[in-house]
Design a protein around this motif. Sequence first.
Motif, mmCIF file in Angstrom:
data_model
loop_
_atom_site.group_PDB
_atom_site.id
_atom_site.type_symbol
_atom_site.label_atom_id
_atom_site.label_comp_id
_atom_site.label_asym_id
_atom_site.label_seq_id
_atom_site.Cartn_x
_atom_site.Cartn_y
_atom_site.Cartn_z
ATOM 1 N N ALA A 1 -1.768 -2.745 -5.125
ATOM 2 C CA ALA A 1 -1.448 -2.634 -3.613
ATOM 3 C C ALA A 1 -2.069 -3.926 -3.024
ATOM 4 O O ALA A 1 -3.273 -3.883 -2.903
ATOM 5 C CB ALA A 1 -2.012 -1.441 -3.073
ATOM 6 N N ASP B 1 0.626 -1.310 -0.124
ATOM 7 C CA ASP B 1 -0.036 0.134 -0.086
ATOM 8 C C ASP B 1 0.992 1.329 0.006
ATOM 9 O O ASP B 1 0.417 2.185 -0.689
ATOM 10 C CB ASP B 1 -1.011 -0.081 1.118
ATOM 11 C CG ASP B 1 -2.091 -1.041 1.185
ATOM 12 O OD1 ASP B 1 -2.029 -1.873 0.125
ATOM 13 O OD2 ASP B 1 -2.676 -0.965 1.913
ATOM 14 N N ALA C 1 -3.705 4.997 -0.807
ATOM 15 C CA ALA C 1 -3.339 3.836 -1.712
ATOM 16 C C ALA C 1 -4.805 3.697 -2.173
ATOM 17 O O ALA C 1 -5.601 3.838 -1.720
ATOM 18 C CB ALA C 1 -2.926 3.048 -0.379
#
Length: 161
Positions: free
Chosen positions: A87, A45, A61
């Motif tokens: 992510a 992230d 993120a």
Amino acid sequence: MEIEDEAWTKAEAETEALVWRAAQAVLDAHEDIEGQGIVILLTDDDSVQALNRDFRQKDYATNVLSFPSPQNPEANPEGQIGDIALAYGVCAREAAEQGKPLSHHLQHLVAHGVLHLLGYDHERDDEAQAMEALEREILAGLDVPDPYASPDLVSGEEEGR
């Protein structure tokens, strides 16, 4: 493909194969593609947040980011289509919240990201409908259920939107 966050492979042993199958399915559906490749980054992230902040001026993120390559041969001599970054934390959290396997969510987001590289978007309703229809078709070929059929998804808040 670069796997920076080992959480991807710890959570899903077939991560690499799943990613390539999804990316290839999109490319196979678009035989007119002239690019030579895609770089896919599976990271954490914090790394995606930094990319989002640095390139999109959005300091958070997100699940997937797409960076199309320039079409100018001088700026892109390898003919790359572009790069996508995913992510882990965001994707794993979304999959859990939506009650779906991470493998399905990963393939959806890879397909979504590659479609962005090919010029698809979802800013307007007609664009979103066209892009989502392509995603459904591509994912069905991968035996991934319709990602937009879940009652947990509210219109306009789907992945990548």
